[in-house]
Enzyme design. Structure first.
Site, short mmCIF file in Angstrom:
data_model
loop_
_atom_site.label_atom_id
_atom_site.label_comp_id
_atom_site.label_asym_id
_atom_site.label_seq_id
_atom_site.Cartn_x
_atom_site.Cartn_y
_atom_site.Cartn_z
N GLY A 20 -16.83 -14.63 20.58
CA GLY A 20 -18.12 -15.21 20.25
C GLY A 20 -19.18 -14.94 21.31
O GLY A 20 -19.05 -14.03 22.15
N ASP A 69 -11.82 -29.43 27.72
CA ASP A 69 -12.72 -29.95 26.69
C ASP A 69 -14.03 -30.37 27.35
O ASP A 69 -14.05 -31.32 28.14
CB ASP A 69 -12.02 -31.15 26.02
CG ASP A 69 -12.84 -31.76 24.90
OD1 ASP A 69 -14.03 -31.42 24.76
OD2 ASP A 69 -12.28 -32.60 24.17
N TYR A 174 -25.40 -31.18 12.85
CA TYR A 174 -25.50 -29.95 13.66
C TYR A 174 -26.95 -29.69 14.06
O TYR A 174 -27.25 -29.43 15.23
CB TYR A 174 -24.93 -28.76 12.87
CG TYR A 174 -24.93 -27.46 13.65
CD1 TYR A 174 -23.91 -27.17 14.55
CD2 TYR A 174 -25.95 -26.54 13.48
CE1 TYR A 174 -23.91 -25.98 15.26
CE2 TYR A 174 -25.96 -25.34 14.19
CZ TYR A 174 -24.94 -25.06 15.08
OH TYR A 174 -24.95 -23.88 15.79
N ILE A 207 -25.21 -15.28 13.75
CA ILE A 207 -24.60 -14.28 14.61
C ILE A 207 -23.15 -14.08 14.17
O ILE A 207 -22.45 -15.05 13.83
CB ILE A 207 -24.63 -14.74 16.10
CG1 ILE A 207 -26.06 -15.18 16.51
CG2 ILE A 207 -24.10 -13.65 17.02
CD1 ILE A 207 -27.13 -14.12 16.41
N GLU A 208 -22.71 -12.85 14.21
CA GLU A 208 -21.36 -12.50 13.71
C GLU A 208 -20.31 -12.89 14.74
O GLU A 208 -20.00 -12.13 15.66
CB GLU A 208 -21.33 -10.99 13.46
CG GLU A 208 -20.25 -10.55 12.53
CD GLU A 208 -20.40 -9.08 12.18
OE1 GLU A 208 -21.52 -8.53 12.27
OE2 GLU A 208 -19.37 -8.49 11.86
N MET A 211 -17.32 -18.38 14.46
CA MET A 211 -17.94 -19.56 13.86
C MET A 211 -18.50 -19.26 12.47
O MET A 211 -18.47 -20.11 11.58
CB MET A 211 -19.08 -20.08 14.77
CG MET A 211 -19.75 -21.33 14.27
SD MET A 211 -21.02 -21.92 15.38
CE MET A 211 -20.05 -22.82 16.59
N1 LIG Z 1 -22.72 -17.82 15.50
C1 LIG Z 1 -23.89 -18.29 15.11
O1 LIG Z 1 -24.44 -17.90 14.05
C2 LIG Z 1 -24.62 -19.29 15.97
C3 LIG Z 1 -25.96 -19.55 15.65
C4 LIG Z 1 -26.66 -20.47 16.41
C5 LIG Z 1 -26.04 -21.09 17.47
N2 LIG Z 1 -24.74 -20.82 17.75
C6 LIG Z 1 -24.15 -21.52 18.89
O2 LIG Z 1 -23.63 -20.59 19.79
C7 LIG Z 1 -22.55 -21.20 20.51
C8 LIG Z 1 -21.35 -20.26 20.46
O3 LIG Z 1 -20.92 -20.16 19.12
P1 LIG Z 1 -20.18 -18.86 18.54
O4 LIG Z 1 -20.93 -18.44 17.37
O5 LIG Z 1 -19.92 -17.91 19.64
O6 LIG Z 1 -18.86 -19.54 18.00
P2 LIG Z 1 -17.34 -19.47 18.50
O7 LIG Z 1 -16.63 -20.43 17.64
O8 LIG Z 1 -16.90 -18.07 18.58
O9 LIG Z 1 -17.46 -20.01 20.00
C9 LIG Z 1 -17.54 -21.36 20.31
C10 LIG Z 1 -16.50 -21.62 21.38
O10 LIG Z 1 -16.64 -22.98 21.82
C11 LIG Z 1 -15.33 -23.46 22.03
N3 LIG Z 1 -15.32 -24.91 21.94
C12 LIG Z 1 -15.47 -25.68 20.83
N4 LIG Z 1 -15.37 -26.97 21.17
C13 LIG Z 1 -15.16 -27.02 22.50
C14 LIG Z 1 -14.96 -28.09 23.42
N5 LIG Z 1 -14.96 -29.37 23.04
N6 LIG Z 1 -14.75 -27.78 24.73
C15 LIG Z 1 -14.74 -26.49 25.12
N7 LIG Z 1 -14.91 -25.44 24.30
C16 LIG Z 1 -15.12 -25.73 23.00
C17 LIG Z 1 -14.48 -22.82 20.94
O11 LIG Z 1 -13.10 -22.83 21.27
C18 LIG Z 1 -15.07 -21.44 20.86
O12 LIG Z 1 -14.38 -20.49 21.67
C19 LIG Z 1 -22.31 -22.55 19.84
O13 LIG Z 1 -22.92 -23.56 20.62
C20 LIG Z 1 -23.00 -22.42 18.51
O14 LIG Z 1 -23.40 -23.65 18.00
C21 LIG Z 1 -24.01 -19.92 17.03
#
Ligand SMILES: NC(=O)c1ccc[n+]([C@@H]2O[C@H](COP(=O)([O-])OP(=O)(O)OC[C@H]3O[C@@H](n4cnc5c(N)ncnc54)[C@H](O)[C@@H]3O)[C@@H](O)[C@H]2O)c1
Length: 269
Positions: A20, A69, A174, A207-208, A211
């Site tokens: 991610g 966490d 969210y 974003i790809e 999630m």
């Molecule tokens: N992918 C998208 O489209 C998108 C868009 C807007 C914002 N975001 C934000 O970007 C950030 C990263 O998301 P991503 O898309 O890479 O998703 P992802 O699921 O690949 O990464 C999120 C990571 O956070 C970790 N995580 C979750 N809960 C946790 C906790 N309590 N303690 C520690 N680690 C924890 C997960 O294990 C995971 O590795 C997030 O905050 C998400 O809300 C993502």
């Protein structure tokens, strides 16, 4: 005067496991010359994947890796303390850990679900940035890349979302958690500017990453958002990482409290 980033300090990235945004940011720091990087994630095996990928591409990087966490105050404080024990300081902090949750309107959302999303996204980001600021505020600043720029004592980038700015069906908890991150970023930016610390956030569009791609239901839910955005595609985690690295660098030396949208134009439509 050099025209490339100088990341001579220590980087910390939460949510850095897997494939991610956090993992892309950690790899981006390593490829941009940062040689002391701390990563954490709830998932130890995906965190290990990031560690191995960084070691394979950038063998000289010193990595500090600890799973935990970030909604747990005692873990956050002990993790940041351990990073400082290992590396002596903390210069670039990227608070990326987060969860999306199911598609639920408020009347379908339990208090437990609301609390889980906000405890990780908003409260967890606050716990992390508070611990990071406590260290940054007491350390000497590092020089910038050019004489016209102020030295930098620290830079924090919180990962919010385009959904902190606009709404989306079935995502009240969210969206609110991400709006809270934007508001927190602005308040901390005001409070710590005088200390030479910059606090900004990045608001990704779709974003790809795991999630958004791990289930057909989520892909379907997000399809309209991809189609509304003028660029009509999902962004790559590396494209978000590019924005994060810029904001951490002294090339962003006069950018404070900003919410930088990286969304293929979604919110302008
Ligand atoms: N992918 C998208 O489209 C998108 C868009 C807007 C914002 N975001 C934000 O970007 C950030 C990263 O998301 P991503 O898309 O890479 O998703 P992802 O699921 O690949 O990464 C999120 C990571 O956070 C970790 N995580 C979750 N809960 C946790 C906790 N309590 N303690 C520690 N680690 C924890 C997960 O294990 C995971 O590795 C997030 O905050 C998400 O809300 C993502």
């Amino acid at each position: 005067m050099t025209r490339t980033y100088i990341f001579s300090g220590v980087a910390v990235i939460t949510g850095a496991g897997g494939t991610g945004i956090g993992a892309a940011v950690a790899k981006g720091f390593a490829l941009s010359g940062c040689d002391r990087i701390a990563i954490t994630d709830l998932n130890p095996s995906s965190l290990n994947n990031t560690k191995e990928a960084i070691h394979a591409a950038s063998p000289d990087v010193r990595l500090f890796v600890q799973a935990g966490d970030i909604s747990d105050e005692s873990f956050v404080d002990s993790f940041i303390g351990a990073v400082v024990s290992e590396f002596g300081r903390l210069d670039y902090a990227v608070n990326c850990a987060g969860v999306l949750g199911d598609a639920l309107r408020s009347t379908e959302t339990s208090t437990e679900v609301f609390d889980r999303i906000n405890n990780i996204n908003y409260r967890g980001s606050w716990l992390c940035s508070r611990a990071e600021l406590k260290q940054m505020i007491k350390q000497d600043p590092l020089p910038s890349h050019g004489p016209a720029r102020e030295p930098q004592r620290g830079a924090i980038v919180n990962i919010a979302s385009q959904l902190g700015i606009v709404g989306q069906p079935g995502a009240p908890a969210y969206c609110a958690s991400k709006a809270a991150i934007i508001a927190m970023t602005r308040s901390d930016a005001i409070d710590y500017a005088r200390d030479g610390i910059r606090v900004n956030c990045v608001c990704p569009g779709v974003i790809e990453t795991p999630m958004t791609t791990s289930s057909d239901e989520v892909r379907e839910r997000l399809r309209p958002a991809v189609e509304i955005a003028p660029m009509k595609r999902m962004g790559k985690p590396e494209e978000v990482a590019d924005a994060v690295l810029f904001l951490c660098s002294t090339f962003a030396s006069f950018i404070q409290g900003h919410a930088l949208v990286v969304d293929g134009g979604y919110i302008i439509n």
